[in-house]
Motif scaffolding. Sequence first.
Motif, PDB file in Angstrom:
ATOM      1  N   MET A   1     -83.771 -37.352 -44.350  1.00  0.00           N
ATOM      2  CA  MET A   1     -83.553 -38.718 -44.829  1.00  0.00           C
ATOM      3  C   MET A   1     -84.457 -39.748 -44.151  1.00  0.00           C
ATOM      4  SD  MET A   1     -79.442 -38.886 -45.612  1.00  0.00           S
ATOM      5  CE  MET A   1     -78.929 -38.117 -44.088  1.00  0.00           C
ATOM      6  N   PRO A   2     -84.572 -39.789 -42.815  1.00  0.00           N
ATOM      7  CA  PRO A   2     -85.502 -40.763 -42.231  1.00  0.00           C
ATOM      8  C   PRO A   2     -86.961 -40.476 -42.550  1.00  0.00           C
ATOM      9  CG  PRO A   2     -84.572 -39.364 -40.526  1.00  0.00           C
ATOM     10  CD  PRO A   2     -83.805 -39.076 -41.769  1.00  0.00           C
ATOM     11  N   LEU A   3     -87.306 -39.185 -42.683  1.00  0.00           N
ATOM     12  CA  LEU A   3     -88.694 -38.871 -43.032  1.00  0.00           C
ATOM     13  C   LEU A   3     -89.015 -39.347 -44.446  1.00  0.00           C
ATOM     14  CD1 LEU A   3     -89.065 -35.294 -41.505  1.00  0.00           C
ATOM     15  CD2 LEU A   3     -89.928 -37.451 -40.593  1.00  0.00           C
ATOM     16  N   LEU A   4     -88.084 -39.148 -45.374  1.00  0.00           N
ATOM     17  CA  LEU A   4     -88.306 -39.655 -46.739  1.00  0.00           C
ATOM     18  C   LEU A   4     -88.371 -41.175 -46.752  1.00  0.00           C
ATOM     19  CD1 LEU A   4     -86.013 -37.348 -48.910  1.00  0.00           C
ATOM     20  CD2 LEU A   4     -88.507 -37.466 -48.949  1.00  0.00           C
ATOM     21  N   LEU A   5     -87.495 -41.818 -45.999  1.00  0.00           N
ATOM     22  CA  LEU A   5     -87.517 -43.277 -45.933  1.00  0.00           C
ATOM     23  C   LEU A   5     -88.821 -43.780 -45.338  1.00  0.00           C
ATOM     24  CD1 LEU A   5     -86.004 -45.949 -46.276  1.00  0.00           C
ATOM     25  CD2 LEU A   5     -85.023 -45.604 -43.997  1.00  0.00           C
ATOM     26  N   ALA A   6     -89.288 -43.124 -44.260  1.00  0.00           N
ATOM     27  CA  ALA A   6     -90.560 -43.528 -43.650  1.00  0.00           C
ATOM     28  C   ALA A   6     -91.719 -43.310 -44.613  1.00  0.00           C
ATOM     29  CB  ALA A   6     -90.781 -42.739 -42.355  1.00  0.00           C
ATOM     30  N   HIS A   7     -91.698 -42.188 -45.346  1.00  0.00           N
ATOM     31  CA  HIS A   7     -92.768 -41.936 -46.319  1.00  0.00           C
ATOM     32  C   HIS A   7     -92.767 -42.991 -47.412  1.00  0.00           C
ATOM     33  CE1 HIS A   7     -94.400 -40.068 -50.026  1.00  0.00           C
ATOM     34  NE2 HIS A   7     -95.318 -39.602 -49.180  1.00  0.00           N
ATOM     35  N   ASN A   8     -91.615 -43.379 -47.883  1.00  0.00           N
ATOM     36  CA  ASN A   8     -91.534 -44.390 -48.924  1.00  0.00           C
ATOM     37  C   ASN A   8     -92.042 -45.751 -48.437  1.00  0.00           C
ATOM     38  OD1 ASN A   8     -90.794 -45.447 -51.479  1.00  0.00           O
ATOM     39  ND2 ASN A   8     -88.899 -46.232 -50.598  1.00  0.00           N
ATOM     40  N   LEU A   9     -91.615 -46.144 -47.225  1.00  0.00           N
ATOM     41  CA  LEU A   9     -92.055 -47.431 -46.684  1.00  0.00           C
ATOM     42  C   LEU A   9     -93.560 -47.458 -46.447  1.00  0.00           C
ATOM     43  CD1 LEU A   9     -89.164 -48.137 -44.136  1.00  0.00           C
ATOM     44  CD2 LEU A   9     -89.511 -49.180 -46.387  1.00  0.00           C
ATOM     45  N   LEU A  10     -94.082 -46.395 -45.858  1.00  0.00           N
ATOM     46  CA  LEU A  10     -95.521 -46.366 -45.583  1.00  0.00           C
ATOM     47  C   LEU A  10     -96.330 -46.291 -46.860  1.00  0.00           C
ATOM     48  CD1 LEU A  10     -95.564 -43.953 -42.498  1.00  0.00           C
ATOM     49  CD2 LEU A  10     -95.670 -46.444 -42.513  1.00  0.00           C
TER      50      LEU A  10
ATOM     51  N   GLY B   1     -87.867 -30.424 -33.838  1.00  0.00           N
ATOM     52  CA  GLY B   1     -89.302 -30.545 -33.589  1.00  0.00           C
ATOM     53  C   GLY B   1     -90.042 -31.175 -34.762  1.00  0.00           C
ATOM     54  N   LEU B   2     -89.673 -30.773 -35.986  1.00  0.00           N
ATOM     55  CA  LEU B   2     -90.288 -31.382 -37.173  1.00  0.00           C
ATOM     56  C   LEU B   2     -89.942 -32.864 -37.257  1.00  0.00           C
ATOM     57  CD1 LEU B   2     -89.731 -28.635 -39.884  1.00  0.00           C
ATOM     58  CD2 LEU B   2     -91.765 -29.059 -38.520  1.00  0.00           C
ATOM     59  N   LEU B   3     -88.681 -33.205 -36.925  1.00  0.00           N
ATOM     60  CA  LEU B   3     -88.295 -34.616 -36.948  1.00  0.00           C
ATOM     61  C   LEU B   3     -89.091 -35.419 -35.921  1.00  0.00           C
ATOM     62  CD1 LEU B   3     -86.436 -36.883 -37.893  1.00  0.00           C
ATOM     63  CD2 LEU B   3     -84.756 -36.119 -36.209  1.00  0.00           C
ATOM     64  N   ALA B   4     -89.309 -34.838 -34.730  1.00  0.00           N
ATOM     65  CA  ALA B   4     -90.084 -35.543 -33.708  1.00  0.00           C
ATOM     66  C   ALA B   4     -91.526 -35.742 -34.154  1.00  0.00           C
ATOM     67  CB  ALA B   4     -90.033 -34.756 -32.399  1.00  0.00           C
ATOM     68  N   ILE B   5     -92.128 -34.686 -34.735  1.00  0.00           N
ATOM     69  CA  ILE B   5     -93.510 -34.812 -35.217  1.00  0.00           C
ATOM     70  C   ILE B   5     -93.593 -35.864 -36.319  1.00  0.00           C
ATOM     71  CG2 ILE B   5     -95.381 -33.590 -36.385  1.00  0.00           C
ATOM     72  CD1 ILE B   5     -94.419 -31.050 -34.950  1.00  0.00           C
ATOM     73  N   GLY B   6     -92.649 -35.795 -37.258  1.00  0.00           N
ATOM     74  CA  GLY B   6     -92.646 -36.790 -38.333  1.00  0.00           C
ATOM     75  C   GLY B   6     -92.429 -38.193 -37.809  1.00  0.00           C
ATOM     76  N   GLY B   7     -91.564 -38.332 -36.806  1.00  0.00           N
ATOM     77  CA  GLY B   7     -91.341 -39.654 -36.233  1.00  0.00           C
ATOM     78  C   GLY B   7     -92.591 -40.213 -35.570  1.00  0.00           C
ATOM     79  N   VAL B   8     -93.314 -39.354 -34.855  1.00  0.00           N
ATOM     80  CA  VAL B   8     -94.561 -39.813 -34.225  1.00  0.00           C
ATOM     81  C   VAL B   8     -95.573 -40.245 -35.276  1.00  0.00           C
ATOM     82  CG1 VAL B   8     -96.512 -39.080 -32.814  1.00  0.00           C
ATOM     83  CG2 VAL B   8     -94.194 -38.439 -32.148  1.00  0.00           C
TER      84      VAL B   8
ATOM     85  N   LEU C   1     -99.510 -39.458 -44.693  1.00  0.00           N
ATOM     86  CA  LEU C   1     -98.334 -39.598 -45.566  1.00  0.00           C
ATOM     87  C   LEU C   1     -97.967 -38.286 -46.239  1.00  0.00           C
ATOM     88  CD1 LEU C   1     -98.993 -43.092 -47.198  1.00  0.00           C
ATOM     89  CD2 LEU C   1     -97.753 -42.517 -45.107  1.00  0.00           C
ATOM     90  N   SER C   2     -98.950 -37.490 -46.593  1.00  0.00           N
ATOM     91  CA  SER C   2     -98.644 -36.186 -47.203  1.00  0.00           C
ATOM     92  C   SER C   2     -97.929 -35.269 -46.220  1.00  0.00           C
ATOM     93  CB  SER C   2     -99.936 -35.526 -47.705  1.00  0.00           C
ATOM     94  OG  SER C   2    -100.846 -35.331 -46.616  1.00  0.00           O
ATOM     95  N   MET C   3     -98.294 -35.381 -44.932  1.00  0.00           N
ATOM     96  CA  MET C   3     -97.597 -34.572 -43.921  1.00  0.00           C
ATOM     97  C   MET C   3     -96.141 -34.997 -43.789  1.00  0.00           C
ATOM     98  SD  MET C   3     -97.586 -32.134 -41.769  1.00  0.00           S
ATOM     99  CE  MET C   3     -99.323 -31.728 -41.661  1.00  0.00           C
ATOM    100  N   LEU C   4     -95.878 -36.311 -43.850  1.00  0.00           N
ATOM    101  CA  LEU C   4     -94.495 -36.784 -43.823  1.00  0.00           C
ATOM    102  C   LEU C   4     -93.699 -36.245 -44.993  1.00  0.00           C
ATOM    103  CD1 LEU C   4     -94.680 -40.543 -42.755  1.00  0.00           C
ATOM    104  CD2 LEU C   4     -93.701 -38.651 -41.479  1.00  0.00           C
ATOM    105  N   LYS C   5     -94.319 -36.247 -46.148  1.00  0.00           N
ATOM    106  CA  LYS C   5     -93.632 -35.729 -47.333  1.00  0.00           C
ATOM    107  C   LYS C   5     -93.343 -34.242 -47.196  1.00  0.00           C
ATOM    108  CE  LYS C   5     -93.939 -35.958 -52.372  1.00  0.00           C
ATOM    109  NZ  LYS C   5     -94.782 -36.393 -53.522  1.00  0.00           N
ATOM    110  N   LEU C   6     -94.291 -33.500 -46.624  1.00  0.00           N
ATOM    111  CA  LEU C   6     -94.090 -32.066 -46.418  1.00  0.00           C
ATOM    112  C   LEU C   6     -92.968 -31.806 -45.416  1.00  0.00           C
ATOM    113  CD1 LEU C   6     -94.953 -29.111 -46.801  1.00  0.00           C
ATOM    114  CD2 LEU C   6     -96.647 -29.470 -44.990  1.00  0.00           C
ATOM    115  N   LEU C   7     -92.956 -32.558 -44.319  1.00  0.00           N
ATOM    116  CA  LEU C   7     -91.892 -32.370 -43.319  1.00  0.00           C
ATOM    117  C   LEU C   7     -90.530 -32.726 -43.895  1.00  0.00           C
ATOM    118  CD1 LEU C   7     -93.622 -33.820 -40.135  1.00  0.00           C
ATOM    119  CD2 LEU C   7     -93.376 -31.435 -40.790  1.00  0.00           C
ATOM    120  N   ALA C   8     -90.472 -33.772 -44.715  1.00  0.00           N
ATOM    121  CA  ALA C   8     -89.200 -34.147 -45.344  1.00  0.00           C
ATOM    122  C   ALA C   8     -88.702 -33.067 -46.282  1.00  0.00           C
ATOM    123  CB  ALA C   8     -89.368 -35.467 -46.102  1.00  0.00           C
ATOM    124  N   ALA C   9     -89.605 -32.325 -46.903  1.00  0.00           N
ATOM    125  CA  ALA C   9     -89.200 -31.219 -47.791  1.00  0.00           C
ATOM    126  C   ALA C   9     -88.817 -29.978 -46.994  1.00  0.00           C
ATOM    127  CB  ALA C   9     -90.314 -30.912 -48.774  1.00  0.00           C
ATOM    128  N   LEU C  10     -89.478 -29.757 -45.844  1.00  0.00           N
ATOM    129  CA  LEU C  10     -89.194 -28.558 -45.054  1.00  0.00           C
ATOM    130  C   LEU C  10     -87.864 -28.652 -44.317  1.00  0.00           C
ATOM    131  CD1 LEU C  10     -92.640 -27.618 -43.448  1.00  0.00           C
ATOM    132  CD2 LEU C  10     -91.366 -26.335 -45.151  1.00  0.00           C
TER     133      LEU C  10
END
Length: 444
Positions: free
Chosen positions: A405-414, A271-278, A346-355
Amino acid sequence: MQLKTLTFAFSLLAMSANALAVDGLVQQSRQDQKSEKAHQQVRESGFKQTEAQIRAERDTLLAERKKLNEETDRLSDIFGKNEQSLAQLEDELRLESGSLGELFGVVRQTAKDLDAELDTSVTTADRNQHTDVVKKIVDAKALPSLKQLNGLWQGMLEQIQASAELRKVSVPLVNGEGYESEVEAYRLGSIGLIGEQGYLAWHGDRHVATPYLKQPEHAPVSSQIAALSESGVQMAVVDPSRGKMLAQLAHTPSLMDRLAQGGVVGQIILGLLAIGGVIALYRGGKLLVIRQQIQSQLKNPQQPGNNPLGRVLSVYDKEQNRSVEALELRLLETIVDEQQGLERGLSMLKLLAALAPMLGLLGTVTGMIETFQVITQFGNGDPKVMAGGISMALVTTVLGLVSAMPLLLAHNLLSTQADAIRNILEKQGISLVAAEAEKTGSPA
């Protein structure tokens, strides 16, 4: 004087009475002795009769024992003679058979191997003419006959020929609901059966076929095999293990099975991955549109549009009578506002990547706790009992890492895209401040 006379008379009477009593006792004693003597005579006669019966029975048993001893001696003599005859016959059989004993062992071992092959091979669906002969050789206790030997090599030849055939056969099929029906299938040598459902498992002991629970990708069906057979090209994807790999394919978990093993913690991670992906897709598309708008605005700076750079340029054109310091502060304020919009989410992506990995670790601990509870209840003798907890521990760990890993990559790119847009805005703001300073002659 009279008194003495009376006393004497009484004495005589007493003596007479005593004499009479003694006579009575004597008579009674004599009668008792006679009765006792008669009773003893009766008992002695009974004892003599019993003794005679026992002696008769003893004589009978002694006679029977004598007969049994004679019969035992006679049977012992016969047994000894039979042993001698049997030894002579065995010697004669050994001399006459020669190496046939070793030949019988080889033939019987060959028959056992062929029988084991016939129990599992799909060739018995239509080529099993010599199965009974092979089984008789396996169960035989004597040397096989010439007819049985011929049947053995003919059965081997039949299986060799059947292993090179692509043949259409009719087999009984038991479906998943337990109903049996006669279906047409193709036999690929001794490798497997192919029906309309794909590969079929053959049970030689029951002489029925059942569909495999899971078919491999691009599994052939009977219609494809028929087309290949008619075209003369006999090619198909086969299982060289003759069904063992196909049977193990049913135990291979799919992606959904793996995800289900993660339990509740795995579902939360997904669920966190889906939210982060959206969030990543939405913000990525938004930044891409803003980047294109800024590129278009750079080509036409005289007409500020509804985009971050256009709003920065509009600040410069909004007030003409202002100082350079005021213009710089207004531009800085606008850039800060635009930066907040660019970095939104972007901060939410970083939080999801840590969680995600932390939840994976939680699932690992939970799975190990479940494993130890199972070990406490059932012991560690059967690894299958512990497989559930270990699967949960490993799957949640993998899900946590795969999600992070994809959440961190997405956060870095964005973040890189947002920083690039902010640099463009700052550069344009500095150029506007410099232009204003040159116009007014004030130091920037």
